[in-house]
Design an enzyme around this catalytic site. Structure first.
Site, PDB file in Angstrom:
ATOM      1  N   ASP A  32     -58.472 154.012 -45.266  1.00 62.68           N
ATOM      2  CA  ASP A  32     -57.679 155.177 -45.658  1.00 62.68           C
ATOM      3  C   ASP A  32     -58.574 156.145 -46.429  1.00 62.68           C
ATOM      4  O   ASP A  32     -59.370 155.750 -47.282  1.00 62.68           O
ATOM      5  CB  ASP A  32     -56.478 154.749 -46.516  1.00 62.68           C
ATOM      6  CG  ASP A  32     -55.434 155.845 -46.596  1.00 62.68           C
ATOM      7  OD1 ASP A  32     -54.334 155.668 -46.029  1.00 62.68           O
ATOM      8  OD2 ASP A  32     -55.708 156.894 -47.241  1.00 62.68           O
ATOM      9  N   ILE A  33     -58.430 157.439 -46.111  1.00 59.62           N
ATOM     10  CA  ILE A  33     -59.266 158.465 -46.735  1.00 59.62           C
ATOM     11  C   ILE A  33     -58.902 158.663 -48.209  1.00 59.62           C
ATOM     12  O   ILE A  33     -59.709 159.194 -48.982  1.00 59.62           O
ATOM     13  CB  ILE A  33     -59.139 159.784 -45.929  1.00 59.62           C
ATOM     14  CG1 ILE A  33     -60.341 160.677 -46.131  1.00 59.62           C
ATOM     15  CG2 ILE A  33     -57.847 160.509 -46.263  1.00 59.62           C
ATOM     16  CD1 ILE A  33     -60.393 161.862 -45.153  1.00 59.62           C
ATOM     17  N   ASN A  88     -44.406 153.111 -43.931  1.00 59.97           N
ATOM     18  CA  ASN A  88     -43.524 154.168 -44.424  1.00 59.97           C
ATOM     19  C   ASN A  88     -42.809 154.803 -43.240  1.00 59.97           C
ATOM     20  O   ASN A  88     -43.455 155.233 -42.278  1.00 59.97           O
ATOM     21  CB  ASN A  88     -44.336 155.229 -45.180  1.00 59.97           C
ATOM     22  CG  ASN A  88     -44.998 154.669 -46.430  1.00 59.97           C
ATOM     23  OD1 ASN A  88     -44.421 153.828 -47.120  1.00 59.97           O
ATOM     24  ND2 ASN A  88     -46.209 155.123 -46.721  1.00 59.97           N
ATOM     25  N   GLY A  94     -42.280 158.387 -47.757  1.00 61.63           N
ATOM     26  CA  GLY A  94     -43.690 158.708 -47.910  1.00 61.63           C
ATOM     27  C   GLY A  94     -44.463 158.854 -46.618  1.00 61.63           C
ATOM     28  O   GLY A  94     -45.685 158.974 -46.637  1.00 61.63           O
ATOM     29  N   HIS A 101     -48.115 153.326 -38.476  1.00 57.01           N
ATOM     30  CA  HIS A 101     -49.317 152.619 -38.939  1.00 57.01           C
ATOM     31  C   HIS A 101     -48.924 151.672 -40.045  1.00 57.01           C
ATOM     32  O   HIS A 101     -47.985 151.931 -40.801  1.00 57.01           O
ATOM     33  CB  HIS A 101     -50.384 153.605 -39.432  1.00 57.01           C
ATOM     34  CG  HIS A 101     -49.849 154.658 -40.348  1.00 57.01           C
ATOM     35  ND1 HIS A 101     -49.143 155.742 -39.870  1.00 57.01           N
ATOM     36  CD2 HIS A 101     -49.861 154.770 -41.693  1.00 57.01           C
ATOM     37  CE1 HIS A 101     -48.766 156.491 -40.887  1.00 57.01           C
ATOM     38  NE2 HIS A 101     -49.169 155.928 -42.004  1.00 57.01           N
ATOM     39  N   HIS A 103     -50.106 150.061 -43.519  1.00 59.97           N
ATOM     40  CA  HIS A 103     -51.050 150.101 -44.642  1.00 59.97           C
ATOM     41  C   HIS A 103     -51.347 148.666 -45.049  1.00 59.97           C
ATOM     42  O   HIS A 103     -50.418 147.870 -45.257  1.00 59.97           O
ATOM     43  CB  HIS A 103     -50.438 150.820 -45.849  1.00 59.97           C
ATOM     44  CG  HIS A 103     -50.146 152.269 -45.644  1.00 59.97           C
ATOM     45  ND1 HIS A 103     -50.982 153.274 -46.089  1.00 59.97           N
ATOM     46  CD2 HIS A 103     -49.093 152.890 -45.050  1.00 59.97           C
ATOM     47  CE1 HIS A 103     -50.443 154.457 -45.782  1.00 59.97           C
ATOM     48  NE2 HIS A 103     -49.300 154.252 -45.158  1.00 59.97           N
TER      49      HIS A 103
HETATM   50  P1  AMP Z   1     -48.294 157.731 -44.421  1.00 57.03           P
HETATM   51  O1  AMP Z   1     -48.195 158.659 -45.602  1.00 57.03           O
HETATM   52  O2  AMP Z   1     -47.616 156.411 -44.611  1.00 57.03           O
HETATM   53  O3  AMP Z   1     -47.893 158.456 -43.141  1.00 57.03           O
HETATM   54  O4  AMP Z   1     -49.828 157.356 -44.302  1.00 57.03           O
HETATM   55  C1  AMP Z   1     -50.786 158.249 -43.828  1.00 57.03           C
HETATM   56  C2  AMP Z   1     -52.087 157.829 -44.436  1.00 57.03           C
HETATM   57  O5  AMP Z   1     -53.137 158.430 -43.715  1.00 57.03           O
HETATM   58  C3  AMP Z   1     -52.267 158.262 -45.905  1.00 57.03           C
HETATM   59  O6  AMP Z   1     -52.446 157.106 -46.714  1.00 57.03           O
HETATM   60  C4  AMP Z   1     -53.490 159.145 -45.856  1.00 57.03           C
HETATM   61  O7  AMP Z   1     -54.317 159.002 -46.992  1.00 57.03           O
HETATM   62  C5  AMP Z   1     -54.191 158.674 -44.591  1.00 57.03           C
HETATM   63  N1  AMP Z   1     -55.065 159.643 -43.969  1.00 57.03           N
HETATM   64  C6  AMP Z   1     -54.824 160.958 -43.767  1.00 57.03           C
HETATM   65  N2  AMP Z   1     -55.861 161.539 -43.130  1.00 57.03           N
HETATM   66  C7  AMP Z   1     -56.772 160.544 -42.904  1.00 57.03           C
HETATM   67  C8  AMP Z   1     -58.069 160.489 -42.288  1.00 57.03           C
HETATM   68  N3  AMP Z   1     -58.645 161.588 -41.756  1.00 57.03           N
HETATM   69  N4  AMP Z   1     -58.722 159.311 -42.274  1.00 57.03           N
HETATM   70  C9  AMP Z   1     -58.163 158.203 -42.814  1.00 57.03           C
HETATM   71  N5  AMP Z   1     -56.957 158.186 -43.402  1.00 57.03           N
HETATM   72  C10 AMP Z   1     -56.268 159.339 -43.455  1.00 57.03           C
END
Ligand code: AMP
Length: 115
Positions: A32-33, A88, A94, A101, A103
């Site tokens: 995760d970024i 989520n 969230g 996906h 987490h």
């Molecule tokens: P959600 O909020 O449950 O939809 O999770 C989306 C996740 O994607 C968040 O935890 C973000 O930090 C992560 N995210 C967004 N952009 C990227 C990216 N380019 N690379 C890796 N993770 C990302």
């Protein structure tokens, strides 16, 4: 339905960079970024399922695969002290990326109930 790729489809197609931890025919895992724990991975199906509420019986195998793969990754990374899997669904929960996906969070104590 829109044909625009989701963020995670672009990452799967290497159009956007990410640190891959795992990849197979059905899913991939990246870091995760914006990590919320010392280990924070996303385990993502290659086939687009927007969210759990839009899944169907066609998705049983791939959803099971995400959980089994998360467990394998956790074992491989030695997360013996525990880890948490979170999905989520919807804005209030969230969800920010409309591509289901899991987490995988680990490396610190986890509160219960989750915030
Ligand atoms: P959600 O909020 O449950 O939809 O999770 C989306 C996740 O994607 C968040 O935890 C973000 O930090 C992560 N995210 C967004 N952009 C990227 C990216 N380019 N690379 C890796 N993770 C990302």
């Amino acid at each position: 339905m829109s044909t625009a790729k989701t963020l995670f489809q672009k990452i799967a197609d290497r159009e956007i960079p990410a640190e891959f931890i795992h990849e197979d025919d059905l899913c991939f895992a990246i870091r995760d970024i914006n990590p919320q724990a010392p280990t924070h991975l996303l385990v993502i199906p290659k086939r687009l399922i927007p969210r759990v509420a839009e899944s169907s019986s066609d998705d049983v195998d791939v959803l099971g695969h995400l959980v089994v793969t998360s467990g394998k990754i956790a074992r491989d990374l030695g997360l013996a002290n525990g880890f948490r899997l979170v999905i989520n669904n919807g804005k209030q929960a969230g969800e920010t990326v409309p591509h289901l996906h899991v987490h995988l969070l680990a490396g610190r104590p986890m509160d219960w109930p989750p915030g």
